[in-house]
Design an enzyme around this catalytic site. Structure first.
Site, PDB file in Angstrom:
ATOM      1  N   ARG A 171     -11.257   7.453   3.474  1.00  0.00           N
ATOM      2  CA  ARG A 171     -10.649   7.197   2.170  1.00  0.00           C
ATOM      3  C   ARG A 171      -9.247   7.787   2.193  1.00  0.00           C
ATOM      4  NH1 ARG A 171     -10.873  11.862  -0.861  1.00  0.00           N
ATOM      5  NH2 ARG A 171     -12.234  13.514  -0.054  1.00  0.00           N
ATOM      6  N   ARG A 175      -3.562   8.394  -6.296  1.00  0.00           N
ATOM      7  CA  ARG A 175      -3.640   8.830  -7.687  1.00  0.00           C
ATOM      8  C   ARG A 175      -2.673   8.030  -8.542  1.00  0.00           C
ATOM      9  NH1 ARG A 175      -3.473  15.085  -6.079  1.00  0.00           N
ATOM     10  NH2 ARG A 175      -5.364  15.084  -4.823  1.00  0.00           N
ATOM     11  N   ARG A 250      -6.573  17.633  20.291  1.00  0.00           N
ATOM     12  CA  ARG A 250      -5.124  17.520  20.203  1.00  0.00           C
ATOM     13  C   ARG A 250      -4.580  18.925  20.049  1.00  0.00           C
ATOM     14  NH1 ARG A 250      -1.932  13.834  21.898  1.00  0.00           N
ATOM     15  NH2 ARG A 250      -0.527  13.771  20.099  1.00  0.00           N
ATOM     16  N   ARG A 281       6.086  17.404  11.183  1.00  0.00           N
ATOM     17  CA  ARG A 281       6.490  18.058   9.935  1.00  0.00           C
ATOM     18  C   ARG A 281       7.359  19.267  10.210  1.00  0.00           C
ATOM     19  NH1 ARG A 281       0.807  20.638   7.562  1.00  0.00           N
ATOM     20  NH2 ARG A 281       0.220  21.865   9.377  1.00  0.00           N
ATOM     21  N   GLU A 301       6.825  21.106  13.990  1.00  0.00           N
ATOM     22  CA  GLU A 301       5.479  21.026  14.545  1.00  0.00           C
ATOM     23  C   GLU A 301       5.332  19.744  15.370  1.00  0.00           C
ATOM     24  OE1 GLU A 301       1.259  20.771  12.348  1.00  0.00           O
ATOM     25  OE2 GLU A 301       2.399  22.584  11.872  1.00  0.00           O
ATOM     26  N   TYR A 349     -13.244  20.146  12.556  1.00  0.00           N
ATOM     27  CA  TYR A 349     -12.094  20.722  11.876  1.00  0.00           C
ATOM     28  C   TYR A 349     -12.530  21.252  10.519  1.00  0.00           C
ATOM     29  CZ  TYR A 349      -7.527  21.610   9.996  1.00  0.00           C
ATOM     30  OH  TYR A 349      -6.440  22.239   9.453  1.00  0.00           O
ATOM     31  N   ASP A 351     -11.476  23.532   6.996  1.00  0.00           N
ATOM     32  CA  ASP A 351     -10.522  24.253   6.169  1.00  0.00           C
ATOM     33  C   ASP A 351     -10.990  25.696   6.044  1.00  0.00           C
ATOM     34  OD1 ASP A 351      -8.746  22.149   5.637  1.00  0.00           O
ATOM     35  OD2 ASP A 351     -10.022  21.383   4.025  1.00  0.00           O
TER      36      ASP A 351
END
Length: 368
Positions: A171, A175, A250, A281, A301, A349, A351
């Site tokens: 997804r 917004r 990666r 970024r 980066e 991964y 958070d």
């Protein structure tokens, strides 16, 4: 010295476990191959600026228990993650919202934006997306895909979007409001004074001993014999001597630049979404803490292919690698004296709030 646990890795997972074990009277040895604690959330103060040494980290969660837990170690500021995208000099807000749509198409109302997106989706008419490109276009249309997804994604993963599996983009955050807050989570912020102090406080216990620049694999057999239980947060395939093959990752490289100016880009995070810019970024660290220093430090980066010896950052969770991991995961289940955790131990991964939550789940299982 007699220890109850060896914790391999002084990052957030291992340190949370060590802290909770010591609270319960257990003696813990923590080792890490790096020169510092705190793993990838390590921040280093340079010229009064807390530099995120391994990329931008923004704490966010909807879980009040996790929020309260981490707040016992540090005070958080009111930072809200509102990255912007730079596409060949054009600036767009992220996540995709009414500011983005207005800049792209001149639309003003949510109804106009929805109509434009539906028109582009209908023009392509992808019913069964077979790859990431088709999946993204089927969700958001061609304009946003071409300018804000394609180049960034291909740099990040080192593959053409048509060669990436569609499930990478299940997804997209879209917004139809003029709200630039990237996360929907109720709690969000940056620790006042940087992240390193969280782990410092977790490990500040007379029952915890920490040794840095210690490679677990230089004395693996001795560690396995000497400690009744091990919490391992390194690469799971390396632990099992790559017997089923090497999992893919990666990696990243960072270019830190000190500038004699007060404000370089006006935002903490700017993504470069065109294919030509080699980095994904630029981070300007002072903006995480609303800094007013006369100079600034930026970090470019660069994603890169991972080779053995590099720091693995992002697991390549495609079908081939996930099937290989499942074999290692089965071996882990058959290793009762070793607890595997963290993004490398579980090939996932996470958070930061998820890392803490996963560690506390293991703690509850271990000490129930």
């Amino acid at each position: 010295m007699s220890y109850d646990y060896l914790v391999v890795g002084a990052g957030l997972f291992g340190s949370t476990f060590a802290y909770e074990a010591a609270k319960r009277g257990k003696r813990v040895k923590v080792i890490d191959k790096r020169k510092h604690i705190a793993g990838n959330i390590y921040t280093e103060k340079v010229d009064g600026i807390n530099v995120h040494k391994y990329g931008a980290h923004i704490f966010h969660t909807n879980d009040k228990k996790i929020w309260d837990y981490v707040n016992q170690f540090v005070e958080f500021n009111r930072y809200t993650n509102s990255p912007v995208a730079n596409y060949k000099g054009e600036i767009y807000n992220l996540p995709f919202n009414m500011n983005t749509f207005n800049k792209l198409w001149g639309v003003v109302t949510p109804a106009e934006a929805k109509q434009k997106i539906e028109q582009q989706k209908a023009a392509v008419n992808v019913e069964n997306p077979k790859n990431l490109e088709e999946q993204a276009i089927s969700l958001i249309g061609t304009d946003i895909y071409e300018k804000l997804i394609k180049g960034y994604t291909e740099k990040q993963w080192g593959r053409k979007a048509t060669d990436l599996p569609n499930f990478i983009i299940k997804r997209l955050p879209v917004r139809f409001t003029y709200d630039n807050n990237y996360f929907n989570d109720k709690y969000q912020g940056i620790p006042v004074g940087g992240y390193t102090q969280i782990v410092e406080k977790m490990l500040d216990n007379e029952l915890i001993d920490v040794e840095l620049e210690k490679d677990f694999f230089e004395n693996k057999n001795e560690y396995l014999k000497s400690f009744p239980k091990i919490v391992y947060t390194g690469m799971i395939d390396q632990f099992f001597n790559y017997q089923f093959g090497t999992l893919e990752y990666r990696s990243l490289s960072f270019e830190n630049i000190k500038l004699n100016e007060e404000n370089y880009q006006g935002n903490a995070v700017v993504n470069y979404t065109d294919a030509e810019t080699p980095y994904t970024r630029i981070i300007e660290h002072k903006h995480f803490e609303f800094g007013t220093q006369p100079t600034t430090i930026i970090t470019k980066e660069y994603p890169k292919k991972w080779f053995e010896g590099d720091e693995p950052y992002y697991p390549m969770n495609d079908k081939k690698n996930n099937e290989m991991f499942s074999k290692y995961h089965q071996l882990a289940k058959e290793s009762p004296n070793v607890i595997f955790g963290g993004r490398l131990g579980l090939y996932k991964y996470y958070d930061m709030h998820q890392v803490i939550g996963a560690a506390l789940t293991v703690v509850n299982q271990e000490f129930q």
